[in-house]
Structure formats: structure tokens, C-alpha cells
Write an enzyme that holds these catalytic residues in place. Structure first.
Site, PDB file in Angstrom:
ATOM      1  N   CYS A  11       0.874  -1.181   0.000  1.00 12.98           N
ATOM      2  CA  CYS A  11       0.000   0.000   0.000  1.00 12.98           C
ATOM      3  C   CYS A  11       0.901   1.218   0.000  1.00 12.98           C
ATOM      4  CB  CYS A  11      -0.971  -0.026   1.183  1.00 12.98           C
ATOM      5  SG  CYS A  11      -0.175   0.009   2.797  1.00 12.98           S
ATOM      6  N   ASN A  14       2.518   1.435   4.082  1.00 12.91           N
ATOM      7  CA  ASN A  14       2.865   0.185   4.789  1.00 12.91           C
ATOM      8  C   ASN A  14       2.657   0.305   6.305  1.00 12.91           C
ATOM      9  OD1 ASN A  14       5.809  -1.965   5.217  1.00 12.91           O
ATOM     10  ND2 ASN A  14       3.695  -2.576   4.933  1.00 12.91           N
ATOM     11  N   CYS A  16      -0.963   0.838   7.321  1.00 13.94           N
ATOM     12  CA  CYS A  16      -2.397   0.589   7.541  1.00 13.94           C
ATOM     13  C   CYS A  16      -2.867  -0.659   6.798  1.00 13.94           C
ATOM     14  CB  CYS A  16      -3.237   1.794   7.118  1.00 13.94           C
ATOM     15  SG  CYS A  16      -2.851   3.297   8.046  1.00 13.94           S
ATOM     16  N   SER A  18      -1.645  -2.627   4.017  1.00 12.17           N
ATOM     17  CA  SER A  18      -0.829  -3.808   3.684  1.00 12.17           C
ATOM     18  C   SER A  18      -0.384  -4.594   4.924  1.00 12.17           C
ATOM     19  CB  SER A  18       0.359  -3.449   2.781  1.00 12.17           C
ATOM     20  OG  SER A  18       1.243  -2.544   3.402  1.00 12.17           O
ATOM     21  N   ASP A 127      -8.097   3.657   1.489  1.00 13.20           N
ATOM     22  CA  ASP A 127      -7.103   4.096   2.469  1.00 13.20           C
ATOM     23  C   ASP A 127      -7.790   4.739   3.685  1.00 13.20           C
ATOM     24  OD1 ASP A 127      -5.041   5.224   3.811  1.00 13.20           O
ATOM     25  OD2 ASP A 127      -4.280   6.406   2.124  1.00 13.20           O
TER      26      ASP A 127
HETATM   27  P1  4NP Z   1      -1.542   2.867   4.019  1.00 18.95           P
HETATM   28  O1  4NP Z   1      -2.090   4.254   4.600  1.00 18.95           O
HETATM   29  O2  4NP Z   1      -1.062   3.170   2.619  1.00 18.95           O
HETATM   30  O3  4NP Z   1      -2.733   1.975   4.042  1.00 18.95           O
HETATM   31  O4  4NP Z   1      -0.426   2.445   4.951  1.00 18.95           O
HETATM   32  C1  4NP Z   1      -1.367   5.441   4.502  1.00 18.95           C
HETATM   33  C2  4NP Z   1      -0.350   5.700   5.390  1.00 18.95           C
HETATM   34  C3  4NP Z   1       0.333   6.898   5.299  1.00 18.95           C
HETATM   35  C4  4NP Z   1       0.003   7.817   4.326  1.00 18.95           C
HETATM   36  C5  4NP Z   1      -1.008   7.543   3.436  1.00 18.95           C
HETATM   37  C6  4NP Z   1      -1.687   6.351   3.518  1.00 18.95           C
HETATM   38  N1  4NP Z   1       0.680   9.060   4.272  1.00 18.95           N
HETATM   39  O5  4NP Z   1       0.319   9.902   3.414  1.00 18.95           O
HETATM   40  O6  4NP Z   1       1.621   9.287   5.030  1.00 18.95           O
END
Ligand code: 4NP
Length: 155
Positions: A11, A14, A16, A18, A127
Site C-alpha cells: 500500500c 505500509n 495501515c 498492507s 485508504d
Molecule cells: P496505508 O495508509 O497506505 O494503508 O499504509 C497510509 C499511510 C500513510 C500515508 C497515506 C496512507 N501518508 O500519506 O503518510
């Protein structure tokens, strides 16, 4: 078994989606004695969260669902991953576009949406990072359970 099939959950961060997908896959192969056949890891498309544990809402969701032994540190995907892994699963279409852009030509990994295996047809694992509660994490967990079970029953 020497030739394990390897799956990499991807994702954006990494922390949330994945990690939830990895924990669900690992839990399924442990409970079904498939450890000699399958191996799973997860990684990020961005390096921003490298070294961090998963989001506390992801860990709480896993604990609430009975997965309490999972730990992970975020890492970015590498070019080598595209030849090490048999399947690389993205959570949404942006992940898939980026994976296809990064994938070295001729590398072995099949790049697919994890949700393409969901028997309920919910292809996108949204997300939940910017949500102000954990409902999106629980939903992501449930989508991962359905897709992982369906994938492993087909392979
Ligand atoms: P993930 O969620 O891709 O499911 O781990 C996110 C975690 C961090 C960010 C975006 C989505 N970020 O923009 O920092």
C-alpha cells in the site's frame, strides 16, 4: 518445502492496509498448516514511514479480531521484490499504477488488486489513514479476510 510461493502486500505507507493484509494472510496460512507452501511480507510505495510499526488503529483492529502476535516495521518496496515475489498485491488503483511503473520489464511477479479476489466484488481497499475513527480499518480487515481466503482457496 524449498519452493514456497511468495506474496507481497503493498500500500502507500505500509502502516495501515498492507500490514492488515499481511497479518490476515499469515494468520490464514498458520491456521491451515500452509506455512511450508506460502510466505508473506508487506511493503510501501513511499519511504516516509520506514521503520515504523503499523498504525495503532490497524493493530487494535487485528487484536480485536484475534490476531495478537503480529509485528512489522514499514519498509519501501525494492526492484528485487519484483523477482523475489510471485504475487504483488496492491490495495487500490493508484497502487497498481505505481507498481506497474516500478516493475522492471520481464520480472516474475504478477501485480494484481488484492480485492480482485473478493467474492463480494469490492475491488478497492480504501485508504483509512486520514479517517478520524477506526471503521475503515475494520472494513479493510474484512475485505482482506474475504480476498485472502478466496485467493488461497484458488491456489
Ligand atoms: P496505508 O495508509 O497506505 O494503508 O499504509 C497510509 C499511510 C500513510 C500515508 C497515506 C496512507 N501518508 O500519506 O503518510
Amino acid at each position: 518445502m524449498a519452493n514456497k510461493q511468495r506474496v507481497l502486500m503493498i500500500c502507500l505507507g505500509n502502516i495501515c492496509r498492507s500490514p492488515i493484509a499481511e497479518a490476515v494472510f499469515d494468520d490464514y496460512i498458520n491456521k491451515n498448516n500452509l506455512n511450508d507452501k506460502w510466505q508473506v511480507d508487506s511493503a510501501a510505495l513511499i519511504g516516509y514511514h520506514t521503520g515504523k510499526s503499523p498504525d495503532s488503529r490497524a493493530m487494535k483492529t487485528l487484536r480485536d479480531k484475534g490476531i495478537s502476535n503480529y509485528s512489522h516495521r514499514a519498509r519501501p518496496i525494492t526492484k528485487d521484490d519484483f523477482n523475489k515475489y510471485d504475487w504483488i498485491f496492491g490495495m487500490d488503483e493508484d497502487n497498481i499504477s505505481e507498481l506497474n511503473r516500478l516493475k522492471p520489464s520481464g520480472s516474475k511477479a504478477k501485480v494484481e488488486l488484492l480485492g480482485s479476489y473478493d467474492p463480494e466484488g469490492e475491488k478497492i481497499i480504501r485508504d483509512p489513514y486520514y479517517d478520524d475513527n477506526s471503521a475503515g480499518f475494520v472494513k479493510a480487515y474484512e475485505q482482506c479476510v474475504r480476498s485472502v481466503e478466496s485467493f488461497l482457496q484458488k491456489h
